[in-house]
Design a protein around this motif. Sequence first.
Motif, PDB file in Angstrom:
ATOM      1  N   GLN A 245      48.326  18.625  41.582  1.00 36.60           N
ATOM      2  CA  GLN A 245      48.070  19.933  42.189  1.00 36.60           C
ATOM      3  C   GLN A 245      46.613  20.001  42.647  1.00 36.60           C
ATOM      4  OE1 GLN A 245      49.847  22.408  38.751  1.00 36.60           O
ATOM      5  NE2 GLN A 245      50.381  23.585  40.572  1.00 36.60           N
ATOM      6  N   PRO A 246      46.269  19.291  43.720  1.00 36.24           N
ATOM      7  CA  PRO A 246      44.868  19.282  44.160  1.00 36.24           C
ATOM      8  C   PRO A 246      44.322  20.666  44.478  1.00 36.24           C
ATOM      9  CG  PRO A 246      46.339  18.349  45.826  1.00 36.24           C
ATOM     10  CD  PRO A 246      47.138  18.476  44.576  1.00 36.24           C
ATOM     11  N   GLN A 247      45.203  21.590  44.876  1.00 35.33           N
ATOM     12  CA  GLN A 247      44.739  22.943  45.203  1.00 35.33           C
ATOM     13  C   GLN A 247      44.251  23.697  43.978  1.00 35.33           C
ATOM     14  OE1 GLN A 247      47.833  21.968  45.046  1.00 35.33           O
ATOM     15  NE2 GLN A 247      49.171  23.556  44.204  1.00 35.33           N
ATOM     16  N   MET A 248      44.605  23.212  42.757  1.00 33.30           N
ATOM     17  CA  MET A 248      44.184  23.886  41.540  1.00 33.30           C
ATOM     18  C   MET A 248      42.879  23.329  40.979  1.00 33.30           C
ATOM     19  SD  MET A 248      46.322  26.281  41.117  1.00 33.30           S
ATOM     20  CE  MET A 248      45.832  26.852  39.493  1.00 33.30           C
ATOM     21  N   GLY A 249      42.301  22.318  41.584  1.00 37.29           N
ATOM     22  CA  GLY A 249      41.042  21.777  41.112  1.00 37.29           C
ATOM     23  C   GLY A 249      39.930  22.804  41.179  1.00 37.29           C
ATOM     24  N   GLY A 250      39.338  23.126  40.022  1.00 36.35           N
ATOM     25  CA  GLY A 250      38.262  24.120  39.964  1.00 36.35           C
ATOM     26  C   GLY A 250      38.716  25.554  40.080  1.00 36.35           C
ATOM     27  N   TYR A 251      40.002  25.784  40.102  1.00 40.86           N
ATOM     28  CA  TYR A 251      40.551  27.129  40.309  1.00 40.86           C
ATOM     29  C   TYR A 251      40.085  28.072  39.203  1.00 40.86           C
ATOM     30  CZ  TYR A 251      44.187  30.217  42.318  1.00 40.86           C
ATOM     31  OH  TYR A 251      44.869  31.231  42.966  1.00 40.86           O
ATOM     32  N   GLN A 252      39.773  29.300  39.574  1.00 38.31           N
ATOM     33  CA  GLN A 252      39.385  30.325  38.602  1.00 38.31           C
ATOM     34  C   GLN A 252      40.490  31.370  38.555  1.00 38.31           C
ATOM     35  OE1 GLN A 252      35.389  31.730  39.462  1.00 38.31           O
ATOM     36  NE2 GLN A 252      34.525  29.668  39.326  1.00 38.31           N
ATOM     37  N   LEU A 253      41.340  31.271  37.520  1.00 40.68           N
ATOM     38  CA  LEU A 253      42.523  32.118  37.375  1.00 40.68           C
ATOM     39  C   LEU A 253      42.205  33.326  36.510  1.00 40.68           C
ATOM     40  CD1 LEU A 253      45.597  32.678  37.591  1.00 40.68           C
ATOM     41  CD2 LEU A 253      45.857  31.245  35.543  1.00 40.68           C
ATOM     42  N   MET A 254      42.434  34.503  37.057  1.00 39.97           N
ATOM     43  CA  MET A 254      42.193  35.741  36.326  1.00 39.97           C
ATOM     44  C   MET A 254      43.360  35.985  35.370  1.00 39.97           C
ATOM     45  SD  MET A 254      40.792  39.239  38.043  1.00 39.97           S
ATOM     46  CE  MET A 254      42.251  39.537  39.048  1.00 39.97           C
TER      47      MET A 254
END
Length: 353
Positions: A245-254
């Motif tokens: 899931q490259p789009q989730m790299g570093g993702y900041q999930l509330m």
Amino acid sequence: MDKLLAAQPLTIPVMLVHSLWDQEDIYGGIAVYGGLEPKDTGNDKVFLVLGPWHHGQEIADGSSLGELKFGSDTALHFRREILRPFLDQYLKDGAPKADVSPVTAFETGTNTWRRLPAWPAGCASGCTLQPTPLYLAADLKLDFTAPKAGDAAFDEYVSDPAKPVPYRARPIQPAGRGTWAEWLVDDQREASGRPDVIAFKSDVLSAPVKVSGQPVANLIASTSGTDADWVVKVIDVYPDEVAGQPQMGGYQLMVSADIFRGRYRESFETPRAIAPDRPLLYRFNLPTANHVFLPGHRMMIQIQSSWFPLYDRNPQTFVPSIFRATPADYRKATQRIYHVPGQASFIELPLVK
């Protein structure tokens, strides 16, 4: 509604369905459960389901929400394995007794359904819930250890009503169009990079951290104005790279977030001006979460003073009615978040031990 229902005799089985990222009503289901559950002395009439959904997603596809993937169609599982057996038992003659636990909660992070005896409860048995302070510390750190004497007393930012913090990345589509249902799971990096948003971040986690229930914000804060809004967000920061899931790299999930208007610090019935530049306590509940921060992730707390246009701009000068504020009432203000002994800001997390 929670008070009205709590005042009535409980005579029929009730199933309450709560969405963990409900952009329409993230309060009601849990509030009604809190009102009804004490009347369920046999623990057989009030059932609660918590799912990883937006408002009403339990009747649609529940395999994903925004960029989040759950590994299965959680809504289909709910309808087949929880809702239908429940309705069959009580509405069909001769139907078998449903094997539905008092609480069925989806655990985000691990993407696992949990059968629980009540809510909040960290597991079926053998664990405890322990309210635990997660401290905002000097150098924009997050730590379970209380701040020490000699650390920097506060961090500050300037809030300008003329340039409010958007509640999501622009261009923002009107509610009812586009991706309105997904905004609670938007990547929060757009906000954390702004100078008028403070982001406190933990070290990389070496062990899972599980929260079940309502986090509680305990801010010691001051403003140079006479009114202020405080937005607090509990965020799961993903590793820089996420396999598959490259789009989730570093993702900041509330995971949980809410806003508090400072004029109601002492009373919701009687708003009062805030004393300028005086550190004061702002304590308020955040929405319910059932989440595991996984090893390799970080925890983050973001604080800001606007969430526009989801909430109206605070003039940051006290006026009897913000609806009648004049342009001259809207002024910049310096907001300070304190983190020293005796004035320690923290988020009280319902940790599962």
